[in-house]
Scaffold this active site. Sequence first.
Site, PDB file in Angstrom:
ATOM      1  N   HIS A 128      75.306 115.282 -53.864  1.00  0.00           N
ATOM      2  CA  HIS A 128      74.919 115.862 -52.576  1.00  0.00           C
ATOM      3  C   HIS A 128      74.097 117.137 -52.756  1.00  0.00           C
ATOM      4  CE1 HIS A 128      77.962 119.081 -52.898  1.00  0.00           C
ATOM      5  NE2 HIS A 128      78.695 118.146 -53.491  1.00  0.00           N
ATOM      6  N   ASP A 129      73.112 117.302 -51.902  1.00  0.00           N
ATOM      7  CA  ASP A 129      72.285 118.511 -51.812  1.00  0.00           C
ATOM      8  C   ASP A 129      71.383 118.742 -53.017  1.00  0.00           C
ATOM      9  OD1 ASP A 129      73.418 119.588 -49.230  1.00  0.00           O
ATOM     10  OD2 ASP A 129      75.242 119.568 -50.435  1.00  0.00           O
ATOM     11  N   GLY A 146      76.471 118.133 -57.520  1.00  0.00           N
ATOM     12  CA  GLY A 146      75.945 118.658 -56.269  1.00  0.00           C
ATOM     13  C   GLY A 146      75.110 119.914 -56.438  1.00  0.00           C
TER      14      GLY A 146
END
Length: 265
Positions: A128-129, A146
């Site tokens: 994520h991100d 992440g």
Amino acid sequence: MYALISSSASIAASSIIEPGVVIGPQVVIGPFCFISAGVHIGEGTHIASHVVINGNTRIGRNNMIGMESSIGEVSQDLKYAGEAAGLEIGDDNRIDRHATIHRGTAQGGGFTRIGNRNIFDGGVHIGHDCQVGNDTFIGENSGLAGHVTLGDEARIDAMCAVHQFCIVGAGARLLQSTCVVQDVPPYVLAAGNRAVPQGIHEQAAAYLGSDVMQQKVIRHLYDLLYHQQAAVDGVKQEIERLSQEYPLLRHFNEFFTRSARGIIR
């Protein structure tokens, strides 16, 4: 609500396309795929069999996504509480089989982003991100945790792991089975668990395409950081002094502006 599907798209009868999906011209979707509401797939993208694409995911033009990949799944961050988040993938990327690419979180700006012309081999994980630039390569079974940033033309070989919030600079390379827990400056070649510098990645396209003087300046910066063990603040001043004359140093300016975990030593 209906799915908006171009008349020139080809979709296997066994695949499920939810209402609210947008599928562009010349898209090909193989058998036993599931595409959820909110997904946009751009012109000419090919999706192999047994692929799941979820959530607020936008995929650009002429991408190839390999079999049994999971694209746009929810974040694995334990803080994630269902807030709006998404995934953006650019154009001309090749994502091989068994890839897992996750949506962003509110804490990370809301979006995982992948640029253009990247190649991800089988089993790659992008958390994520993450922010992935253009023209990168990630080898088989390597993973970005992440919030990782991967600069343009960076190369990650097979079986590598990059810790959350790390930066791998433009044109850097991680050799096979490297584990990164601190930031890797642009054009640095790194290896080991934990990663240590091994020299300049002289095969990076931008480095090869630069003039001799810019190559010398990059080697000078490497010498300051790793042979002379100069303080990072002093190296930053040297970069600022030289960056107007040598455009390739913009990558170093960007890197040191954002670097917060310290650099590999």
